[in-house]
Design an enzyme around this catalytic site. Structure first.
Site, PDB file in Angstrom:
ATOM      1  N   TYR A 155     -12.266  -5.670  -7.457  1.00 42.41           N
ATOM      2  CA  TYR A 155     -10.886  -5.172  -7.369  1.00 42.41           C
ATOM      3  C   TYR A 155     -10.344  -4.853  -8.760  1.00 42.41           C
ATOM      4  O   TYR A 155      -9.802  -3.770  -8.998  1.00 42.41           O
ATOM      5  CB  TYR A 155     -10.007  -6.205  -6.662  1.00 42.41           C
ATOM      6  CG  TYR A 155      -8.624  -5.705  -6.302  1.00 42.41           C
ATOM      7  CD1 TYR A 155      -8.415  -4.892  -5.192  1.00 42.41           C
ATOM      8  CD2 TYR A 155      -7.502  -6.048  -7.070  1.00 42.41           C
ATOM      9  CE1 TYR A 155      -7.141  -4.428  -4.862  1.00 42.41           C
ATOM     10  CE2 TYR A 155      -6.232  -5.596  -6.744  1.00 42.41           C
ATOM     11  CZ  TYR A 155      -6.059  -4.791  -5.630  1.00 42.41           C
ATOM     12  OH  TYR A 155      -4.794  -4.335  -5.295  1.00 42.41           O
ATOM     13  N   LYS A 159      -9.350  -1.114 -10.099  1.00 40.50           N
ATOM     14  CA  LYS A 159      -7.976  -0.746 -10.468  1.00 40.50           C
ATOM     15  C   LYS A 159      -7.893  -0.342 -11.948  1.00 40.50           C
ATOM     16  O   LYS A 159      -7.114   0.546 -12.303  1.00 40.50           O
ATOM     17  CB  LYS A 159      -7.011  -1.884 -10.132  1.00 40.50           C
ATOM     18  CG  LYS A 159      -6.866  -2.142  -8.616  1.00 40.50           C
ATOM     19  CD  LYS A 159      -6.320  -0.929  -7.855  1.00 40.50           C
ATOM     20  CE  LYS A 159      -6.053  -1.233  -6.400  1.00 40.50           C
ATOM     21  NZ  LYS A 159      -5.506  -0.054  -5.669  1.00 40.50           N
ATOM     22  N   THR A 190       2.343  -7.573   2.269  1.00 41.94           N
ATOM     23  CA  THR A 190       1.792  -6.564   3.186  1.00 41.94           C
ATOM     24  C   THR A 190       0.638  -7.213   3.955  1.00 41.94           C
ATOM     25  O   THR A 190       0.322  -8.371   3.736  1.00 41.94           O
ATOM     26  CB  THR A 190       1.237  -5.342   2.417  1.00 41.94           C
ATOM     27  OG1 THR A 190       0.074  -5.761   1.684  1.00 41.94           O
ATOM     28  CG2 THR A 190       2.252  -4.722   1.463  1.00 41.94           C
ATOM     29  N   GLY A 191      -0.031  -6.423   4.751  1.00 40.74           N
ATOM     30  CA  GLY A 191      -1.199  -6.934   5.479  1.00 40.74           C
ATOM     31  C   GLY A 191      -2.495  -6.736   4.712  1.00 40.74           C
ATOM     32  O   GLY A 191      -3.582  -6.699   5.312  1.00 40.74           O
TER      33      GLY A 191
HETATM   34  P1  NAD Z   1      -2.209  -2.607   3.492  1.00 37.73           P
HETATM   35  O1  NAD Z   1      -3.495  -3.186   3.954  1.00 37.73           O
HETATM   36  O2  NAD Z   1      -0.971  -3.002   4.190  1.00 37.73           O
HETATM   37  O3  NAD Z   1      -2.289  -1.016   3.458  1.00 37.73           O
HETATM   38  C1  NAD Z   1      -3.457  -0.350   3.053  1.00 37.73           C
HETATM   39  C2  NAD Z   1      -3.780   0.720   4.069  1.00 37.73           C
HETATM   40  O4  NAD Z   1      -4.900   1.457   3.568  1.00 37.73           O
HETATM   41  C3  NAD Z   1      -4.187   0.138   5.432  1.00 37.73           C
HETATM   42  O5  NAD Z   1      -3.422   0.759   6.442  1.00 37.73           O
HETATM   43  C4  NAD Z   1      -5.668   0.499   5.539  1.00 37.73           C
HETATM   44  O6  NAD Z   1      -6.090   0.791   6.863  1.00 37.73           O
HETATM   45  C5  NAD Z   1      -5.756   1.720   4.646  1.00 37.73           C
HETATM   46  N1  NAD Z   1      -7.104   1.967   4.152  1.00 37.73           N
HETATM   47  C6  NAD Z   1      -7.987   1.063   3.666  1.00 37.73           C
HETATM   48  N2  NAD Z   1      -9.137   1.664   3.357  1.00 37.73           N
HETATM   49  C7  NAD Z   1      -8.989   2.975   3.670  1.00 37.73           C
HETATM   50  C8  NAD Z   1      -9.824   4.095   3.587  1.00 37.73           C
HETATM   51  N3  NAD Z   1     -11.090   4.002   3.151  1.00 37.73           N
HETATM   52  N4  NAD Z   1      -9.349   5.293   3.987  1.00 37.73           N
HETATM   53  C9  NAD Z   1      -8.078   5.404   4.438  1.00 37.73           C
HETATM   54  N5  NAD Z   1      -7.251   4.381   4.555  1.00 37.73           N
HETATM   55  C10 NAD Z   1      -7.692   3.166   4.168  1.00 37.73           C
HETATM   56  O7  NAD Z   1      -2.116  -3.000   1.940  1.00 37.73           O
HETATM   57  P2  NAD Z   1      -1.048  -2.595   0.814  1.00 37.73           P
HETATM   58  O8  NAD Z   1      -0.700  -3.844   0.114  1.00 37.73           O
HETATM   59  O9  NAD Z   1       0.018  -1.718   1.347  1.00 37.73           O
HETATM   60  O10 NAD Z   1      -2.003  -1.765  -0.177  1.00 37.73           O
HETATM   61  C11 NAD Z   1      -1.760  -0.427  -0.562  1.00 37.73           C
HETATM   62  C12 NAD Z   1      -2.255  -0.234  -1.977  1.00 37.73           C
HETATM   63  O11 NAD Z   1      -1.463  -1.030  -2.855  1.00 37.73           O
HETATM   64  C13 NAD Z   1      -3.702  -0.638  -2.204  1.00 37.73           C
HETATM   65  O12 NAD Z   1      -4.325   0.304  -3.044  1.00 37.73           O
HETATM   66  C14 NAD Z   1      -3.570  -1.980  -2.920  1.00 37.73           C
HETATM   67  O13 NAD Z   1      -4.676  -2.255  -3.742  1.00 37.73           O
HETATM   68  C15 NAD Z   1      -2.315  -1.731  -3.737  1.00 37.73           C
HETATM   69  N6  NAD Z   1      -1.646  -2.939  -4.203  1.00 37.73           N
HETATM   70  C16 NAD Z   1      -1.135  -3.848  -3.324  1.00 37.73           C
HETATM   71  C17 NAD Z   1      -0.510  -4.988  -3.808  1.00 37.73           C
HETATM   72  C18 NAD Z   1       0.066  -6.038  -2.890  1.00 37.73           C
HETATM   73  O14 NAD Z   1       0.464  -7.102  -3.385  1.00 37.73           O
HETATM   74  N7  NAD Z   1       0.161  -5.803  -1.598  1.00 37.73           N
HETATM   75  C19 NAD Z   1      -0.417  -5.202  -5.192  1.00 37.73           C
HETATM   76  C20 NAD Z   1      -0.954  -4.254  -6.055  1.00 37.73           C
HETATM   77  C21 NAD Z   1      -1.564  -3.120  -5.564  1.00 37.73           C
END
Ligand code: NAD
Length: 263
Positions: A155, A159, A190-191
């Site tokens: 991860y 990133k 989030t999920g």
């Molecule tokens: P989430 O799981 O709620 O949403 C991510 C979505 O991406 C899901 O609906 C999933 O089905 C979709 N997805 C996964 N792989 C995929 C693929 N190969 N093709 C198309 N869709 C795909 O999680 P989130 O927290 O909303 O994450 C969104 C982004 O934010 C990610 O890149 C994550 O790394 C980043 N992020 C999240 C956090 C956090 O704390 N939640 C912090 C930093 C960065």
């Protein structure tokens, strides 16, 4: 932060931050293609944004596959119009495993979605944007793209890759009317863990309970704001970078982390 009549593709828009971005952009007047690996959740985001008076559509695609990204962007352009904004948000967590614990298949899948998927999205978007001399690309990084924490080896590496790709592209394409930026969220509820576990599939150890932001007390310990951020707080940063107001911002990684990185 007006996005009236802009056409946006948002990946990973079936849930969490991506859904928040899709709804926020539609609320600001953009026509939005909500793309997700999960067809049902992409359709649900489209239903939600249209229910709120917005315009858009839901599309299924795996962003780690160039042909699927191509198909989704082509469908978005043919139904919604020329592409103005590409948000490469889809991503998964790696279970916080260190190098010696990381299975090769997990490494490949995490890099395949989080970094190669962003590359596919950027490359396909450029095909639309370069001929028009206009575009906004926003890539979803993380504090884990700047620190050696916030995730496991795959991860954190993926990133950091997103931040580097964003900078390289900004140097290359900014003179041609396209801005390329990244957003680096801190802990957002989030999920992500549950979805990542499901996407990585059986045989991957349980990732709940691992990491630096597992509960409210842990979040208070890392984020000076003393709380998790919301998807709306990330979405507003993305909308800003996608707007005309951010025309001279490119190659930047906008940290939205409640002060975590300031420590
Ligand atoms: P989430 O799981 O709620 O949403 C991510 C979505 O991406 C899901 O609906 C999933 O089905 C979709 N997805 C996964 N792989 C995929 C693929 N190969 N093709 C198309 N869709 C795909 O999680 P989130 O927290 O909303 O994450 C969104 C982004 O934010 C990610 O890149 C994550 O790394 C980043 N992020 C999240 C956090 C956090 O704390 N939640 C912090 C930093 C960065």
């Amino acid at each position: 932060m007006e996005l009236q009549d802009r056409v946006a593709v948002v990946t990973g828009a079936g849930s969490g931050i991506g859904r928040g971005i899709a709804l926020a952009m539609a609320g600001r007047g953009a026509r939005v293609a909500a793309v997700d690996l999960d067809a049902g959740s992409a359709a649900e985001t489209a239903r939600l944004l249209m229910g709120a008076g917005g315009k858009g559509m839901g599309l299924q695609a795996d962003t780690s596959r160039a042909t699927e990204v191509d198909r989704a962007v082509s469908a978005a352009v043919s139904q919604l119009g020329p592409l103005d904004i590409m948000v490469n948000n889809a991503g998964i967590l790696d279970g916080y495993w260190n190098v010696d614990e990381t299975d090769d298949a997990v490494w490949e899948r995490v890099l395949g979605i989080n970094l190669t998927g962003v590359f596919h999205g950027c490359k396909r978007a450029l095909r639309e944007m370069l001929p028009r001399g206009h575009g906004r690309i926003v890539n979803m990084a993380s504090v884990a793209g700047l620190n050696g924490t916030g995730g496991g080896a795959a991860y954190v590496a993926s990133k950091h890759g997103v931040v580097g790709l964003t900078r390289q592209m900004a140097v290359t394409y900014s003179a041609r009317g396209i801005t390329i930026n990244a957003v680096a969220p801190g802990p957002i509820l989030t999920g992500l863990r549950a979805h990542s576990q499901e996407i990585l599939g059986p045989g991957v150890p349980d990732m709940s309970g691992r990491g630096v932001a597992v509960d409210d007390a842990a979040v208070r310990a890392i984020a000076p704001a003393g709380r998790r951020g919301t998807v709306e707080e990330i979405a507003s940063a993305v909308c800003f970078l996608a707007s005309d107001e951010a025309g001279y911002i490119t190659g930047h990684t906008l940290v939205v982390d409640g002060g975590w990185r300031a420590k």
